[in-house]
Design a protein around this motif. Sequence first.
Motif, short mmCIF file in Angstrom:
data_model
loop_
_atom_site.label_atom_id
_atom_site.label_comp_id
_atom_site.label_asym_id
_atom_site.label_seq_id
_atom_site.Cartn_x
_atom_site.Cartn_y
_atom_site.Cartn_z
N LEU A 16 -10.07 9.74 1.14
CA LEU A 16 -8.92 9.52 0.25
C LEU A 16 -9.39 9.23 -1.18
O LEU A 16 -8.81 9.74 -2.15
CB LEU A 16 -8.06 8.36 0.76
CG LEU A 16 -7.30 8.60 2.06
CD1 LEU A 16 -6.56 7.33 2.48
CD2 LEU A 16 -6.34 9.76 1.93
N SER A 39 -8.35 14.27 4.94
CA SER A 39 -8.47 12.80 4.87
C SER A 39 -7.24 12.11 5.43
O SER A 39 -7.36 11.08 6.10
CB SER A 39 -8.70 12.37 3.43
OG SER A 39 -9.88 12.93 2.94
N THR A 40 -6.08 12.68 5.16
CA THR A 40 -4.85 12.11 5.71
C THR A 40 -4.87 12.16 7.23
O THR A 40 -4.54 11.16 7.90
CB THR A 40 -3.61 12.86 5.17
OG1 THR A 40 -3.57 12.70 3.75
CG2 THR A 40 -2.33 12.34 5.78
N THR A 43 -7.37 9.64 8.59
CA THR A 43 -6.85 8.28 8.41
C THR A 43 -5.78 7.96 9.45
O THR A 43 -5.79 6.88 10.05
CB THR A 43 -6.29 8.12 6.98
OG1 THR A 43 -7.35 8.37 6.05
CG2 THR A 43 -5.72 6.74 6.76
N ALA A 92 -0.12 1.43 6.12
CA ALA A 92 -1.16 2.29 5.55
C ALA A 92 -0.93 3.75 5.95
O ALA A 92 -1.05 4.65 5.12
CB ALA A 92 -2.54 1.83 6.01
N THR A 96 0.16 6.67 3.26
CA THR A 96 -0.74 7.82 3.19
C THR A 96 0.02 9.12 3.44
O THR A 96 -0.18 10.12 2.73
CB THR A 96 -1.89 7.65 4.20
OG1 THR A 96 -2.58 6.44 3.93
CG2 THR A 96 -2.87 8.82 4.13
N ALA A 120 -0.61 7.52 -4.23
CA ALA A 120 -1.95 7.70 -3.66
C ALA A 120 -2.80 6.46 -3.88
O ALA A 120 -3.54 6.03 -2.99
CB ALA A 120 -2.61 8.93 -4.28
N ALA A 123 -1.74 4.03 -1.42
CA ALA A 123 -2.26 4.38 -0.09
C ALA A 123 -3.70 3.89 0.07
O ALA A 123 -4.07 3.35 1.12
CB ALA A 123 -2.18 5.89 0.13
N ILE A 124 -4.49 4.06 -0.97
CA ILE A 124 -5.88 3.58 -0.91
C ILE A 124 -5.90 2.06 -0.77
O ILE A 124 -6.65 1.51 0.05
CB ILE A 124 -6.67 4.05 -2.15
CG1 ILE A 124 -6.88 5.56 -2.08
CG2 ILE A 124 -8.01 3.32 -2.25
CD1 ILE A 124 -7.45 6.18 -3.33
N ASN A 127 -4.88 1.13 2.75
CA ASN A 127 -5.94 1.45 3.70
C ASN A 127 -7.11 0.48 3.59
O ASN A 127 -7.74 0.15 4.61
CB ASN A 127 -6.40 2.89 3.52
CG ASN A 127 -5.48 3.85 4.21
OD1 ASN A 127 -5.49 3.95 5.44
ND2 ASN A 127 -4.65 4.55 3.45
#
Length: 154
Positions: A16, A39-40, A43, A92, A96, A120, A123-124, A127
Motif C-alpha cells: 500500500l 496490495s488491496t 491486505t 482497515a 482499503t 488512501a 487506509a495506510i 492498517n
Amino acid sequence: MAQALLTAVFIGLTGLVGTTVLGLRGTDISRHISFGIFSTLITLLAHSMMMFYLIGKGKAVKDAMAEHSVAGDYYRRIAIARKPVFSIGTLAMAVTMVAAIMGASVDTGVLPPMVHAMIAYGAIACNLAAAKIEVAALIQSSRIVDEVNQQIGS
C-alpha cells in the motif's frame, strides 16, 4: 502460522505504501493500479485470515480446557485479547477497499485524485493501527496458550 500472518499483513502494508509512492509520482499509472489491486487483495486476505486464526486459537483453548478439566479464565482472556482485532481489522479492510474502489473513479475522471489520495492515506493509517493491535493480540494469545499448556502438563 502467526509469523506467516504477520508477514502477509506487512507485505500488504508495504504494498500500500509502495502504491502510494507510485501514485504520487504519477509517472506509471498502470503499475500504480496493478500494485494497488494486488496490495488491496493481500491486505484483505491477511486481516481476514488473522481474524479466523484468532477465532481458532480461542476455540482451541476452550476445547483444551474442557478436555483436560482446566479451571481458569483463559478463554475469557483470549476473547478480550482478540476483540479489538475485529473492529480495527474490519475498519482497515473497509477503508482499503474504499480507497481501491475510488481509484477507479479517479481513473475515469469522476473523482479528483486528492480525494482518493486522502482516503488512501487513511487506509495506510488504519492498517498500521491494525497491525499494531494484531501483534499485541498474537503475543497475548500465545502467552495464554502457553499458560494452558503448563496447566495441562502439570
